[in-house]
Structure formats: structure tokens, C-alpha cells
Design a protein around this motif. Sequence first.
Motif, short mmCIF file in Angstrom:
data_model
loop_
_atom_site.label_atom_id
_atom_site.label_comp_id
_atom_site.label_asym_id
_atom_site.label_seq_id
_atom_site.Cartn_x
_atom_site.Cartn_y
_atom_site.Cartn_z
N GLU A 59 8.48 0.62 11.20
CA GLU A 59 7.37 1.27 10.51
C GLU A 59 7.29 2.76 10.81
N PHE A 60 7.45 3.13 12.09
CA PHE A 60 7.36 4.55 12.45
C PHE A 60 8.51 5.35 11.83
N GLU A 61 9.70 4.74 11.80
CA GLU A 61 10.83 5.41 11.16
C GLU A 61 10.57 5.58 9.66
N CYS A 64 8.30 8.42 9.02
CA CYS A 64 8.99 9.71 9.14
C CYS A 64 9.78 10.04 7.88
N TYR A 65 10.48 9.05 7.35
CA TYR A 65 11.24 9.27 6.11
C TYR A 65 10.30 9.66 4.97
N GLU A 66 9.16 8.98 4.89
CA GLU A 66 8.20 9.28 3.83
C GLU A 66 7.63 10.69 3.95
N ASN A 67 7.67 11.23 5.16
CA ASN A 67 7.18 12.59 5.37
C ASN A 67 8.29 13.63 5.32
N GLY A 68 9.45 13.21 4.85
CA GLY A 68 10.52 14.17 4.58
C GLY A 68 11.55 14.36 5.68
N TYR A 69 11.41 13.65 6.80
CA TYR A 69 12.39 13.76 7.88
C TYR A 69 13.57 12.85 7.57
N ILE A 70 14.77 13.29 7.94
CA ILE A 70 15.95 12.50 7.57
C ILE A 70 16.83 12.14 8.76
N TYR A 71 16.70 12.84 9.88
CA TYR A 71 17.56 12.57 11.05
C TYR A 71 16.64 12.30 12.23
N ILE A 72 16.30 11.02 12.39
CA ILE A 72 15.21 10.64 13.29
C ILE A 72 15.77 9.99 14.56
N GLY A 73 15.44 10.58 15.69
CA GLY A 73 15.93 10.06 16.96
C GLY A 73 14.84 9.37 17.76
N CYS A 164 13.29 15.01 13.76
CA CYS A 164 12.09 14.29 14.21
C CYS A 164 12.47 13.39 15.38
N LEU A 165 11.59 13.36 16.39
CA LEU A 165 11.82 12.51 17.56
C LEU A 165 10.65 11.55 17.75
N LEU A 166 10.97 10.29 17.97
CA LEU A 166 9.99 9.29 18.35
C LEU A 166 10.24 8.97 19.82
N LYS A 188 7.70 -1.00 19.67
CA LYS A 188 7.14 -0.72 18.35
C LYS A 188 8.08 0.05 17.43
N SER A 189 9.14 0.62 17.98
CA SER A 189 10.07 1.43 17.19
C SER A 189 11.49 0.97 17.47
#
Length: 252
Positions: A59-61, A64-73, A164-166, A188-189
Motif C-alpha cells: 500500500e505504501f509503495e 508513492c507511485y500515485e504521487n509520482g515517485y518511480i524509484y522507491i527504496g 522516495c524512501l520508505l 507494513k511495507s
Amino acid sequence: MKVKDINEFVNNIDENDYMKYVDILSKDERKSVQKIAVKLSKKLDALRKEEERIHRIQEFERDCYENGYIYIGGIDEAGRGPLAGPVVAAVVVFDKDVDIKYINDSKKLSEEKRNELFETIKNEALDYGIGIVDNDKIDDINILNATYLAMKKAINNLKNKPDCLLIDAVTIPNIDIHQKGIIKGDSKSISIAAASILAKVTRDKLMYEYDDKYSEYGFSKHKGYGTKQHYEAIEAHGITPIHRRSFLKSIL
């Protein structure tokens, strides 16, 4: 087929074929075969629940995608609390369509499952990095700052810079990347959970190596944490070069 052969066959079928063989076996007149169908049906239910859980922990990933981030760590660490050894951090970047079952907080998995997933994650990830900070640096800058340093090292070991970093529970100071700290993020992620596995397995491997070097301390069992066995070994043999002196001020 004999019941024994059916049972052996069912134990080796692909998960994607569970439904097909539940239908086939449940129509068999033999009660023993019908029991196998029931057992397989339960495995199918468990598989569906796991698929739902894996979807839920993305869900958190997805956000992030929905908010325009594409390379999420996703980032997590292992080894903040032990009396000895390094702190290790890992960062994992997955494709948005990643589907690796059974990824979870490393503490909720058996060592065997962690080791299996360790290889799967490295093979399936778009990118991953690992950062290690030794006990001397921990003593020099304290464990919190050493944890941040390990995380920064992990990020620097990626092939590409995340946008973006989680992160499990914290945010890293002084980096120019959007980040979100998630309490209990390793449950959760999916990317944080994967990072927790890489960090834990990497650190455990190091502690097994230290166990070979300092066999009287039992590092392979407690991984440097403050168990009774560990404190007794320190009392009997003193400290090693991998011990964190700042964690042992009360007994040095």
C-alpha cells in the motif's frame, strides 16, 4: 493412482494448480483421497491469504507511485541493540509489479526462510544496497548516528538514486531524497520487509564468521545480543575487538 502416490504428487504440484487438483481429487470416491483434497484446499486458502497480505503490504509503495515517485527504496537495519558486532542497513527497490510471497519482517521468519528469501530478493529486486558500520564507529558516533550512516552507505551502494524512501520508524537526516518513516514498517511495507531480511541475513553471516574467530563467546547463537551466555563469556574471557565498549560501560 495409489493414495500414497497421489499424496506424493500433490505435495509437489505448482501453487497455480491447487484449484485444479482440489476439484479433481474431491470427486474421487475414496475417502483417503478426499482427505487429501481437503488438505490441499486448506493450502489453497492459506495461499490466497498470503497473496492478500502481500497486496496489502504494498500500500505504501502504491501511494508513492500515485504521487509520482518511480524509484522507491525501502530501508531497514539489523543490529542496533547487540553488545558486539556491526550495525547493518539495507535498501531494496522493487518493480511496481513485484510478487514475492512470504516476505515479512525478518524477526517473524525462520532462519531457513530468511536465507531463502535473501537470495530471491537479490535476484528479483530492481536494485539493492547494503551498508555496514563496525563497532568502533558505533562507539565513536553512537548507535543512532551509526545507524543513519549505515543507511546512507546502503543508499550509496545502489546503482541509481531513489526518488522516495520508505524507512522503518525513522527518517535519515541530511539527505535530499523524499522519505517517509513508518512505524513497524517492516510489517507494513514490502520493500522495508525485504530490506530487513537483507540486513538481518548479512549481519548474521558476519556473526557466524566472528563465532569461528571467538568461539568461546557463542556469537552464532546470540548474534552479539546481551544474553546470559554472552555476559558470562565476557566475565570469563573479557571483551573482544568486536565488542561495543559504549554498550558495556557498566561492566568494564
